[in-house]
Design a protein around this motif. Sequence first.
Motif, short mmCIF file in Angstrom:
data_model
loop_
_atom_site.label_atom_id
_atom_site.label_comp_id
_atom_site.label_asym_id
_atom_site.label_seq_id
_atom_site.Cartn_x
_atom_site.Cartn_y
_atom_site.Cartn_z
N GLN A 195 -21.43 -63.72 14.55
CA GLN A 195 -22.77 -63.48 15.08
C GLN A 195 -23.76 -63.07 13.99
O GLN A 195 -24.97 -63.15 14.18
CB GLN A 195 -22.69 -62.44 16.20
N ASN A 196 -23.22 -62.64 12.86
CA ASN A 196 -24.05 -62.36 11.68
C ASN A 196 -23.30 -62.87 10.45
O ASN A 196 -22.93 -62.10 9.57
CB ASN A 196 -24.34 -60.86 11.56
N LYS A 201 -25.78 -69.69 11.53
CA LYS A 201 -26.34 -68.89 12.62
C LYS A 201 -25.45 -68.99 13.86
O LYS A 201 -24.70 -69.95 14.03
CB LYS A 201 -27.75 -69.38 12.96
#
Length: 240
Positions: A195-196, A201
């Motif tokens: 997610q990061n 992305k």
Amino acid sequence: MNKNLLSLADLSRKEIEDLISFAEKFINEDGSFKKESLFPDKTIANIFCEPSTRTKSSFEIAAKNLGCNVLDFDTESSSLQKGESIYETIDALSLMGVDLCVLRHSESVIHELAQYIPEMTFINGGEGSISHPTQGLLDLMTIIQHKKTPDDQNIVIVGDLDHSRVTASFLEGLNNFKVKSLTFSGHPDMCKSFQNHPQGKYEPDLDLAIEGSDVVMALRIQHERLAAEDIVDIDEYKYE
């Protein structure tokens, strides 16, 4: 090039492209595989300490197509069941004349084994949730066959990414190319590490994730690696 294939992080772009180009020479125009007895004096041991159908069978067929002697090692009836370590087992096979070991193991042991038994050649056939370099090479080969190169492609990886060793190896190989975009998608509880992520992305909505994509890689739920607290309702996963 290193004689062992342990991780795609060890390979340069040229080495990856050369391996894929060489592999394509063994494919006939009708898609069947050529049989050339290139290594009749070599013995290969397939040691799979985790279940496998496709990877294990693929290695056995490929080795036989190249003229190798193949030892289909049965871990369930071996001395591993009597407490012998994987190090002792493979060391014994090396002394018996085995030249190359294809190893799948739930733990990260193959790198130490390569140092412990330098006279043996090792191929990583799957290493826990950590890596699966030969599958990563196949994925890159598929992209090259259909798109010429991963460069300038919009690539989406969807599914159970946290528990997938395929994802890890594919990203290692992809580091050598200049993709246009890389998107991760899947249930949030199965994509916590993505997610990061520095390489791309995260988009939980699949329709948005695949919009404008050139390549979509779909990964199954790794049921065998899920802890009880990680299990997601399958209907929720499919239709959310």
